[in-house]
Design a protein around this motif. Structure first.
Motif, short mmCIF file in Angstrom:
data_model
loop_
_atom_site.label_atom_id
_atom_site.label_comp_id
_atom_site.label_asym_id
_atom_site.label_seq_id
_atom_site.Cartn_x
_atom_site.Cartn_y
_atom_site.Cartn_z
N MET A 1 41.05 42.79 32.49
CA MET A 1 39.90 41.91 32.76
C MET A 1 39.17 42.36 34.01
O MET A 1 39.78 42.83 34.98
CB MET A 1 40.38 40.46 32.92
CG MET A 1 39.24 39.46 32.99
SD MET A 1 39.83 37.76 33.03
CE MET A 1 40.52 37.60 31.40
N ALA A 2 37.88 42.16 33.98
CA ALA A 2 37.04 42.70 35.05
C ALA A 2 37.49 42.21 36.43
O ALA A 2 37.38 42.91 37.43
CB ALA A 2 35.59 42.32 34.80
N GLY A 3 37.98 40.99 36.49
CA GLY A 3 38.27 40.42 37.80
C GLY A 3 39.60 40.83 38.37
O GLY A 3 39.93 40.51 39.49
N SER A 4 40.37 41.58 37.59
CA SER A 4 41.76 41.77 38.00
C SER A 4 41.92 42.56 39.28
O SER A 4 42.89 42.37 39.99
CB SER A 4 42.52 42.45 36.87
OG SER A 4 41.95 43.72 36.62
N ILE B 1 32.75 35.50 34.51
CA ILE B 1 33.52 35.50 33.26
C ILE B 1 33.45 34.14 32.58
O ILE B 1 33.20 34.04 31.38
CB ILE B 1 34.99 35.89 33.54
CG1 ILE B 1 35.05 37.36 33.95
CG2 ILE B 1 35.87 35.62 32.33
CD1 ILE B 1 36.41 37.80 34.47
N PRO C 1 47.40 43.89 41.33
CA PRO C 1 47.02 42.88 40.34
C PRO C 1 48.00 42.92 39.18
O PRO C 1 48.44 43.99 38.76
CB PRO C 1 45.63 43.31 39.88
CG PRO C 1 45.22 44.45 40.74
CD PRO C 1 46.40 44.91 41.53
N ALA C 2 48.32 41.74 38.67
CA ALA C 2 49.36 41.64 37.65
C ALA C 2 48.99 42.38 36.38
O ALA C 2 49.83 42.96 35.71
CB ALA C 2 49.64 40.18 37.35
N ASP C 3 47.72 42.34 36.08
CA ASP C 3 47.33 42.88 34.78
C ASP C 3 46.53 44.17 34.90
O ASP C 3 45.65 44.45 34.11
CB ASP C 3 46.53 41.85 34.00
CG ASP C 3 45.39 41.30 34.84
OD1 ASP C 3 45.34 41.64 36.05
OD2 ASP C 3 44.56 40.57 34.31
N SER C 4 46.78 44.96 35.91
CA SER C 4 46.05 46.21 36.07
C SER C 4 46.50 47.20 35.01
O SER C 4 47.64 47.19 34.58
CB SER C 4 46.31 46.76 37.46
OG SER C 4 47.67 46.97 37.65
N ARG D 1 34.75 37.92 46.19
CA ARG D 1 34.46 38.66 44.95
C ARG D 1 35.26 38.09 43.78
O ARG D 1 34.75 37.97 42.67
CB ARG D 1 34.83 40.14 45.15
CG ARG D 1 33.88 40.88 46.08
CD ARG D 1 34.31 42.34 46.24
NE ARG D 1 33.33 43.08 47.00
CZ ARG D 1 33.55 43.66 48.18
NH1 ARG D 1 34.75 43.59 48.74
NH2 ARG D 1 32.58 44.31 48.80
N TRP D 2 36.51 37.75 44.06
CA TRP D 2 37.39 37.20 43.01
C TRP D 2 36.77 35.92 42.43
O TRP D 2 36.72 35.73 41.22
CB TRP D 2 38.76 36.91 43.62
CG TRP D 2 39.78 36.27 42.74
CD1 TRP D 2 40.20 36.71 41.51
CD2 TRP D 2 40.54 35.09 43.02
NE1 TRP D 2 41.18 35.88 41.02
CE2 TRP D 2 41.41 34.89 41.91
CE3 TRP D 2 40.59 34.20 44.10
CZ2 TRP D 2 42.30 33.81 41.86
CZ3 TRP D 2 41.48 33.15 44.05
CH2 TRP D 2 42.31 32.95 42.95
N VAL E 1 33.56 36.90 40.40
CA VAL E 1 33.90 37.48 39.09
C VAL E 1 34.36 36.36 38.16
O VAL E 1 33.99 36.33 36.97
CB VAL E 1 35.01 38.54 39.25
CG1 VAL E 1 35.61 38.90 37.89
CG2 VAL E 1 34.47 39.78 39.93
N ASP E 2 35.12 35.43 38.68
CA ASP E 2 35.58 34.29 37.88
C ASP E 2 34.38 33.48 37.36
O ASP E 2 34.35 33.08 36.20
CB ASP E 2 36.49 33.41 38.76
CG ASP E 2 37.10 32.26 37.98
OD1 ASP E 2 38.01 32.52 37.18
OD2 ASP E 2 36.64 31.11 38.15
#
Lengths: 298, 298, 298, 298
Positions: free
Chosen positions: D1-4, C158, A251-254, C150-151, C154-155
């Motif tokens: 973010m939680a979804g990442s 949020i 993930p990009a923002d992990s 899941r993605w 979660v979206d």
């Protein structure tokens, strides 16, 4: 910049990425090898020198820096070779044309450069150089990749069985090629084996395993004792590929991984080297207990 | 057949045809040639032997049987080469990976096999063989293809201008590479020419045209007088490609062409041969009156 | 035939098959739904009628004859919906554009035709019809498909959390939209919940599950007792899809299956129907024991 | 973010851009319209209401905001419609699936919403809604696009000729469908016209042009006098698309265009509107002097 008015042509380059987590195979095939093998008088039905050259060129591909150690196994027969990559492979952004052309180019360069070692008395002709084309094929899971390799080995078996009897009939049995072809038409495997045995005293199962099963280029660990022995040379040992993440794309923002300041010393990674073997990979045993065990994991 | 239970894996091969009537370019690039050129001590800023070897390998590609004479022009600079095909090209069913891998393979084989002729004192190292990757790019009309070639030649010009001054500063002017880089930062073309002339007495326009303009591999007709002269050898002269239909793909159910029983004798096709030139193809004149005239027609 | 001289244009149609054994998702998105929702005065932050209409249109897609019962689950939130297909799906030769356009078309037709039932007092304007675009995405294994869903959930979570607090601040708290945006900048989930509870007395966990978790369209078996009850109507019950072979593509030359002359009677297949639920599919439990169990098998 | 942790699944979306400067066609086809037309009792061989509905839906597509006025012409027959875009079209980054799904969705929504106006006495059934699939096809030059449209109009002609005679034989001539089929087998165009005329007194050339030639949706300029007339309503008039650059993609680093501070007033662009015509576009005249003149330029 002066060139900018033409730079729009670059926008015609269209990306061709493989899916992010497929297994994939690059298969190369000799182009016009029927004529090429005649030109250099290859032995029939199999030329040991030519097969060994194919194997050595493949070993250069698998172990070469261009693939970064990411090809996990290769399988060859006749004038074709298949190179297998795992789903986690991130080589060159998984760009299809980049990967397939690199494999073809390294193979071609190695085949051409190694030629004199294997055919010292039959130099390459500049207008009949060895040429290979290639393609890349994606698979979604381990079973499909296993079946891909089984498919090639079954093909090896069928072709070699036929060619072995055919050329025995022609070279030892005095048939013309047409007669041999007709004699074999419609025969099944057991009948071909029978002809081989009854007419030429050849037990097919004693034919060179390289002819019957093809060749497998695969990594194996170098036992620590062996690597420590002074003066012992292990060649080629390529570095382990950088460990790849279990997720197909991070993930990009992990968040950055938490590390302690004092990194613990890792045990040294086992060295590995490439070997060329001629084993049965059709049976499940090879995958469950043999060299195929764990091969496609991770 | 025994292998059929695995043959399903063949269905994963997905066709990758080019559009039926695009022009297209196969561009190949040396992989890791910075290191390769150091290993073999290439001259700076240009190595004549290396460029001549690239050109000769390209000539083998364009004139080789694999492309059936269908590549109409190629352009090379440094360690890259572009091969241009017309919209009517039907080679290998226009399968992208087939075409791009063949070009890369023929080029690599020729480069490797020809190496000793150009670098007799610097034999290839088996673990540092010359390797090229490739890609194929499609264009829709003549102007775009012309602009593609202009783009490469402008690139040649810009790179060579920079490298010529840079290496003059380093090799003749005693600067370090860092100093030279800094000295050239932000300079425009005329300023670089001025440095060259005032400090080193070099008139840029007298630099070898191969360095300034790159190399063009192109067909030319062999004058009849020349071909008829006994003992005269024209090499290589490849056969004309089979004439292609004006339509990009013939309608499946079109009626058979009406032919008379007595075919008229066609005048013999002019022979052609490949030449390597270093001409300006940016200006319209090359396309209107020069070697580019009619090049992309039909 | 008269038309044949133009039929060559058909050769420009290029096949776009999905890989033979990938899982895949068709995701559709409302186009310009910000304006559309204003035009029809959708409730903020969620419009129950609009979501129910989305769900009903999705149910028509999943259960419709066009997909042959091969979509196994769909997930929707806001103006988007994702339709999931198993790796064994052979619908329309797995042609990407065929499949994605069919899903979009069925969805659009259903949404448009069902509109008056859900918005009886706000008729569609002919120049502002509901429009959806779509795309298809391939995955190689079950985990990736699970993570895809899941993605999306979660979206949903949020977005809904944010929108719920935002519109509470605006509609009940008297803030302007800019003030609300600023007030929420940088807040994390627990802070948003706190604002909701302390300022508006809303316990987020009691918000309608459809808003918090999105909507799942999924098949369930109809208990035999229920189907046998006279007069009981189960609607819609679509037929089971034709059973698909375990292999992604049957070998072309496989032997015909051996069958006895007297086929045994199969027990009748259980009927199934579509339900719409709002469950947590992020937790493993849903996949291990809930409706997701076995969903992606075979 | 939680979804990442699930966002990696987004990396499986693979871009599908059209080439930067191809012409392209989106063709949509009714799915299962044989059954649909029976359900609503369409007239044979052509149903005027159904064709007018197709035309009106197509007009909504071409003139709708989703396509930004960039579709230059559309051609329809039976239950299919082709939408033509010029090489300079930059719509939605030329993403293939985005464009084809939008066209299908707008068409489907319009067809569904307009249905009651054309079939007031035959309401749509929710489980038999009108559905269309679509595909996109690229062409490299004007002639190919012209020939594409000729191909469709020839198809219209051939189908309509056959259907007109077939249904005359059945509906007026008392044949069964099998008899009619047999009677027409192998007949050529002139023979069919002869049957029509001798048996039913129908001159084929007087059959409704919409049936014989299909329908063309095309822009025309609104004469200034007409637009100035007070109270005159021209509907729909969409704005001109933003002018597109002649180059398929502007160079990234081109200098900003020089503009004077006081922009000169441009003359107002002519307004344009969509018309539906039934003209012969096979003959060159339509392209040289008719509505096709300049249609594909720029």
């Amino acid at each position: 910049m002066a060139g900018s008015r033409y730079a729009y042509v670059k926008s015609f380059e269209i990306a061709d990425p493989l899916l992010p987590s497929t297994f994939f195979v690059v298969r190369i095939d000799g182009k016009g090898f029927h004529g090429f093998s005649k030109l250099h008088d290859f032995d029939k039905p199999n030329d040991v020198r030519a097969l060994n050259l194919m194997n050595e060129a493949a070993r250069r591909v698998v172990g070469g820096r261009e693939l970064n150690g990411e090809c996990v196994v290769a399988f060859g027969e006749s004038d074709e070779y298949s190179f297998v990559f795992k789903r986690t492979c991130r080589l060159h952004g998984r760009r299809a044309s980049k990967i397939v052309t690199l494999v073809v180019s390294v193979f071609t360069a190695a085949y051409t450069a190694l030629w004199p070692q294997f055919f010292p008395n039959s130099p390459l002709a500049l207008d009949h150089l060895p040429v290979f084309d290639g393609r890349v094929v994606q698979y979604t899971n381990e079973l499909e990749i296993q079946d891909y390799l089984r498919w090639r080995q079954v093909d090896t078996h069928i072709n070699n069985m036929y060619n072995t009897v055919f050329w025995a009939l022609v070279l030892q049995g005095g048939r013309t090629e047409q007669q041999a072809e007709q004699e074999l038409r419609g025969t099944i495997s057991s009948q071909k084996q029978e002809i081989l045995f009854s007419q030429f005293g050849i037990n097919y199962n004693t034919v060179d395993a390289m002819f019957r099963k093809g060749s497998i280029v695969i990594w194996e660990e170098v036992p620590p004792t062996e690597t420590k022995e002074p003066g012992h040379k292990v060649e080629p040992v390529t570095p382990e590929p950088a460990s790849t993440p279990p997720q197909p794309a991070p993930p990009a923002d992990s968040p950055a991984p938490i590390t302690t300041m004092r990194q613990r010393k890792k045990p040294p990674k086992p060295k590995r080297r490439l070997v060329i073997v001629h084993e049965d990979l059709i049976a499940d045993a090879w995958w469950a207990e043999g060299r195929g065990k764990g091969l496609l994991d991770g």
